[in-house]
Design a protein around this motif. Structure first.
Motif, PDB file in Angstrom:
ATOM      1  N   HIS A 195       1.500  -0.342  -0.381  1.00 15.08           N
ATOM      2  CA  HIS A 195       1.105   0.631  -1.419  1.00 15.08           C
ATOM      3  C   HIS A 195      -0.151   0.121  -2.123  1.00 15.08           C
ATOM      4  N   ASP A 220       0.616  -1.822  -5.398  1.00 16.92           N
ATOM      5  CA  ASP A 220       0.164  -0.773  -6.316  1.00 16.92           C
ATOM      6  C   ASP A 220      -1.112  -1.207  -7.039  1.00 16.92           C
ATOM      7  N   HIS A 255       7.177   1.141  -6.014  1.00 17.55           N
ATOM      8  CA  HIS A 255       6.994   0.373  -7.252  1.00 17.55           C
ATOM      9  C   HIS A 255       8.166   0.541  -8.220  1.00 17.55           C
ATOM     10  N   MET A 310      -3.055   4.966  -0.710  1.00 21.44           N
ATOM     11  CA  MET A 310      -2.648   6.118  -1.513  1.00 21.44           C
ATOM     12  C   MET A 310      -3.717   7.205  -1.474  1.00 21.44           C
ATOM     13  N   HIS A 356      -4.185   1.418  -3.904  1.00 18.86           N
ATOM     14  CA  HIS A 356      -5.216   2.409  -4.237  1.00 18.86           C
ATOM     15  C   HIS A 356      -6.567   1.771  -3.973  1.00 18.86           C
TER      16      HIS A 356
HETATM   17 ZN    ZN Z   1       0.292   3.567  -6.973  1.00 17.28          ZN
END
Ligand code: ZN
Ligand code: NCD
Length: 345
Positions: free
Chosen positions: A14, A248, A175, A40, A16
């Motif tokens: 995961h 994340d 998450h 993502m 970004h």
């Molecule tokens: Zn995220």
């Protein structure tokens, strides 16, 4: 006590990576630490089609430094209008590894997310039928639900009923931040897994609110009470195959965080492995780090394990106070701290 650890090269399930100059600036950090990453799709203009995901994948590959092996795994941003045929085509063509459910307005760039899971029922049935994994941002968005309760209420109102209706759907509860989520995942079938971030293993909500408001500790889902952090540490280091690494990492410009209305997201990509390994070390579970970082994720997704190996040692690393990402100043997680482990290059 060994001073080095060598494990299969990990993946990040995961992340970004953003777009444009920030992508140019941050992609190198993820590619240096991880062999693959689930990327993502919450760009300013969300990635909702096969063509958009294929084009974004090209832009990511162009941002990876020469000689670094890295494979971005793309996701489709689900909306109320997602076409199941488009999803299936993207999955079959190897463009969409998974699809992502953002409840509308739950977090950064989620305004086009799903307003009611009933609206994507056809898409979810198709995903269950073809074995396509669903990545879930597990928070309700109802104004009357306290922000610290939104994950638990999501389990009760959305996730549990969804899995009762589609018991074969492969779901990654992403998450996770609560003991409630750990209990739910532990009790669910093998088709339900969860990612855990480094920040939710290191900090509780005091880190954000004691001694002044600390915007760089703010992300969504927001960090909870200490007992939840302890439940997450236990789950991550338990050896259960249901839990795997997902950073994340969510970069925002320093001034977008240090603002009267600061953005949610913690940029942890540069020292993610060092951060996670410190937790496993503190928990006396270094022998379980490889499972969490390098084995449980690919097994859950049905992908091959990486063959390359990486080594971390106890030389320690000082995390800078700020990182320049393609001209944007970003404050990383652990800024100014010294982490005990170092990834060898
Ligand atoms: Zn995220
Ligand atoms: C993420 C972002 O900035 O894109 N922010 C965050 O706090 N985690 C979105 C998300 O994953 O919720």
């Amino acid at each position: 006590m060994s001073d080095t650890i060598t494990i299969r090269r990990p993946d990040d399930w995961h992340v970004h990576l953003r777009d444009g100059e920030v992508l140019q600036g941050v992609a190198q950090f993820t590619a240096r630490q991880f062999a693959r990453a689930i990327v993502m799709p919450n760009l300013a203009s969300p990635v909702t089609s096969v063509d958009a995901a294929a084009a974004y994948r090209e832009r990511i590959m162009a941002a990876i430094p020469a000689g670094v092996e890295f494979t971005p795994l793309m996701t489709c941003y689900l909306t109320d209008h997602t076409d199941p045929d488009e999803l299936e085509r993207g999955h079959r063509e190897g463009v969409f590894t998974a699809a992502k459910l953002y409840p509308a307005n739950a977090t950064t760039n989620s305004a086009h997310g799903v307003s009611d899971v009933a609206n994507i029922r056809d898409a979810l049935e198709r995903m269950a039928a073809i074995g396509m994994p669903l990545c879930v941002h597990g928070e309700v968005t109802d104004a009357e639900i306290d922000v610290f309760d939104r994950e638990k209420v999501f389990i009760d109102r959305v996730l549990e009923p969804l899995l009762r209706e589609l018991p074969g759907l492969k779901v990654i509860f992403e998450h996770i931040t609560t003991e409630d989520a750990v209990r739910f995942v532990d009790g669910a079938g093998d088709n339900v897994g969860a990612t855990i971030t480094p920040q939710h293993l290191h900090i509780n909500r005091n880190a954000m609110l004691v001694g002044g408001i600390r915007p760089h500790a703010y992300c969504l889902p927001v960090a909870k009470r200490e007992r939840h952090r302890l439940a997450l540490r236990k789950a991550a280091t338990s050896g259960s195959a249901k839990y795997f690494l997902g950073t994340d990492s969510a970069p925002h410009a320093r001034e977008a965080k240090e603002s009267a209305c600061g953005c949610a997201g913690i940029f942890n990509a540069p020292y993610a492995l060092e951060s996670y390994l410190q937790v496993f070390d503190e928990e006396g579970a270094i022998d379980r780090f490889e499972g969490f970082a390098s084995e449980n994720g690919p097994r859950f997704y049905g992908l091959p394990l990486n063959e390359a190996r990486i080594t971390l040692d106890r030389s320690g690393v000082e995390v800078p106070g700020e990182i320049d990402a393609g001209g944007t100043a970003i404050v990383p997680f652990h800024a100014g701290e010294t982490l005990r482990w170092t990834l060898r290059l």
